[in-house]
Design a protein around this motif. Structure first.
Motif, PDB file in Angstrom:
ATOM      1  N   ARG A  38       0.815  -1.218   0.000  1.00 39.10           N
ATOM      2  CA  ARG A  38       0.000   0.000   0.000  1.00 39.10           C
ATOM      3  C   ARG A  38       0.849   1.269   0.000  1.00 39.10           C
ATOM      4  O   ARG A  38       0.561   2.235   0.703  1.00 39.10           O
ATOM      5  CB  ARG A  38      -0.980  -0.005   1.187  1.00 39.10           C
ATOM      6  N   THR A  39       1.914   1.243  -0.778  1.00 31.13           N
ATOM      7  CA  THR A  39       2.736   2.428  -0.961  1.00 31.13           C
ATOM      8  C   THR A  39       2.972   2.663  -2.443  1.00 31.13           C
ATOM      9  O   THR A  39       2.896   1.742  -3.257  1.00 31.13           O
ATOM     10  CB  THR A  39       4.102   2.304  -0.260  1.00 31.13           C
ATOM     11  N   TYR A  41       5.374   5.610  -5.101  1.00 33.02           N
ATOM     12  CA  TYR A  41       6.382   6.663  -5.138  1.00 33.02           C
ATOM     13  C   TYR A  41       6.194   7.453  -6.427  1.00 33.02           C
ATOM     14  O   TYR A  41       6.475   6.951  -7.519  1.00 33.02           O
ATOM     15  CB  TYR A  41       7.785   6.059  -5.076  1.00 33.02           C
ATOM     16  N   ASP A 182       2.043  -2.743  -5.826  1.00 28.54           N
ATOM     17  CA  ASP A 182       2.501  -2.183  -4.561  1.00 28.54           C
ATOM     18  C   ASP A 182       3.976  -1.797  -4.643  1.00 28.54           C
ATOM     19  O   ASP A 182       4.802  -2.551  -5.162  1.00 28.54           O
ATOM     20  CB  ASP A 182       2.321  -3.203  -3.435  1.00 28.54           C
ATOM     21  N   TYR A 221      -3.846   3.979   0.139  1.00 27.68           N
ATOM     22  CA  TYR A 221      -2.442   3.941  -0.240  1.00 27.68           C
ATOM     23  C   TYR A 221      -1.736   5.204   0.231  1.00 27.68           C
ATOM     24  O   TYR A 221      -2.340   6.277   0.329  1.00 27.68           O
ATOM     25  CB  TYR A 221      -2.283   3.809  -1.759  1.00 27.68           C
ATOM     26  N   THR A 222      -0.443   5.081   0.521  1.00 27.15           N
ATOM     27  CA  THR A 222       0.383   6.195   0.952  1.00 27.15           C
ATOM     28  C   THR A 222       1.423   6.492  -0.118  1.00 27.15           C
ATOM     29  O   THR A 222       2.054   5.588  -0.656  1.00 27.15           O
ATOM     30  CB  THR A 222       1.106   5.859   2.273  1.00 27.15           C
ATOM     31  N   LEU A 224       5.022   8.163  -1.005  1.00 25.14           N
ATOM     32  CA  LEU A 224       6.264   8.453  -0.322  1.00 25.14           C
ATOM     33  C   LEU A 224       7.305   9.032  -1.279  1.00 25.14           C
ATOM     34  O   LEU A 224       7.194   8.879  -2.499  1.00 25.14           O
ATOM     35  CB  LEU A 224       6.841   7.178   0.313  1.00 25.14           C
TER      36      LEU A 224
END
Length: 435
Positions: A38-39, A41, A182, A221-222, A224
């Motif tokens: 769940r990330t 970029y 992911d 989702y995050t 980063l």
């Protein structure tokens, strides 16, 4: 073709083609993907642009998203206020050369001068020297490996081709959603002024990005910055170098296969199982509930995401342990499959669900019938394909093929659409099957 041609060709391969393949396929010395679930970029190349970068920064601020900008030193020098705004709003600033030149077309010395000039510009504006670097077009030369002593090179795992206007927002958004995994490092462009790009392309990127960020936020989702990537550099932990190339090539083939047959994930949040709706062409399968899948029936064909299996296998010690983990994961996905059958008009008239696999211990408890694949050419091809897959993805590799060979035969797993819904659907309504 004379000796001069062959000399130039060999020199070119040594100088740029082979090094680029090493980093693009094997991930040697570069960051390409994160491992956390769940990330994502977000990274942006070719800016800053006085028209589109402010709009992009507004969008990121609106959603509270932090990103990474790989900027051109010449443009940063022209628009220092945008660089200061990036840093002030919490984004990471990396280098994309001083000018947008491919490293393959420059001498090692010129590449270093380009990078040094860009780094100097950013440091003068922000007071901080950048340490992340992305070569234009992801192309490097042999001597660029020496840069790794000073910089951390970042490539990508998802590139939706947003430098083109053709297809507009819909094409970019479709590629973002269908290719996302992911931990993806996504490369987008906030300028359309580089060679090969359309000047108005960033406006469509911004439209697609807003929809994408909104959808990913709903799925929790995050986003980063790349300095928060793990230190695995996107490559399988402990995998010997001589196995990385076949693994990389196989996973590239998997991506092509998914695209060719338009496979879709059963659950976008857990992409272990993919499917497609097709016409059944195999031998009739009589199922315990009285249903029969016959030639010509519309069915759902299941496919494992072998990239995910590869990563799961990397953390298991045996085939049994791998099978147990996969069975548990499939168990979680079956209700999603039942829900999709009811909600999607394309799948409401299917007769059953089937797949071919060598991991066939356990599915019976979930209602699947397990039968032998009929002997013949398709059986031989399937067996060779699945054994090659096992050789590539299983941590024991060739050793696994020597253990219990009699169990390494392809089987057909099948379940009727009615039985799947009876077991796993929250709705009491049965699927209407067209005869």
């Amino acid at each position: 073709m004379g000796p001069v041609f062959w000399f130039i060709l060999i020199a070119l391969c040594i100088y740029t083609v082979i090094p680029t393949l090493l980093v693009r396929l094997l991930g040697w010395g570069v960051y390409r993907r994160g491992e956390m679930r769940r990330t994502a970029y977000l990274t942006f190349d070719d800016g800053p642009d006085p028209e589109y970068t402010p709009k992009l920064l507004d969008l990121l601020r609106q959603y509270g998203v932090k990103a990474t900008f790989f900027v051109l030193g010449a443009k940063a020098q022209e628009h220092p206020e945008l660089i200061r705004r990036m840093r002030g709003e919490g984004h990471l600033i990396g280098i994309h050369n001083y000018s947008h030149w491919a490293n393959a077309l420059m001498s090692p010395g010129k590449v270093r001068r380009q990078i040094a000039a860009a780094a100097r510009v950013i440091e003068e504006i922000t007071g901080e020297r950048p340490v992340y670097y992305r070569p234009p077009w992801g192309i490097i030369n042999l001597f660029d490996f020496g840069l790794l002593r000073e910089f951390r090179m970042v490539l990508w795992s998802l590139i939706p081709g947003d430098w083109r206007s053709r297809g507009g927002k819909a094409r970019i958004q479709r590629r973002l959603e269908s290719r996302f995994r992911d931990g993806a490092v996504i490369v987008l462009h906030d300028s359309g002024q580089t060679l090969g790009a359309d000047e108005d392309a960033p406006q469509y990127m911004l439209q697609a990005l807003e929809e994408f960020i909104g959808g990913m936020r709903e799925r929790q989702y995050t986003f980063l910055r790349v300095d928060e990537l793990n230190r695995e550099k996107g490559k399988p932990s402990g995998l010997a170098w001589y196995r990385r190339l076949p693994v990389a090539l196989w996973l590239k083939w998997e991506a092509v296969y998914h695209a060719l047959f338009a496979l879709e994930p059963v659950d976008p949040d857990n992409r272990l199982l993919y499917y497609r709706v097709c016409t059944y062409h195999g031998r009739s399968i009589l199922l315990p509930d009285g249903e029969e899948i016959r030639k010509g029936d519309r069915v759902i064909e299941l496919h494992f995401n072998n990239e995910m299996i590869f990563h799961i296998a990397g953390g298991t010690r045996s085939m049994m342990q791998l099978a147990v983990q996969l069975i548990r994961a499939v168990q979680e996905l079956l209700p999603k499959m039942a829900e999709r059958l009811m909600s999607d008009a394309v799948t409401r008239d299917i007769k059953g669900i089937y797949g071919i696999t060598m991991i066939n211990r356990g599915p019976k408890q979930f209602g699947f019938t397990v039968t032998d694949l009929p002997k013949g050419l398709f059986y031989i091809v399937s067996k060779l394909y699945l054994r090659l897959l096992l050789l590539v993805i299983h941590p024991q590799g060739k050793q696994r093929l020597e253990v219990k060979k009699e169990l390494l035969t392809p089987k057909v797993l099948a379940i009727s659409a009615k039985e799947l819904q009876r077991r796993y659907s929250a709705s009491p309504e049965y699927i209407t099957v067209s005869e």
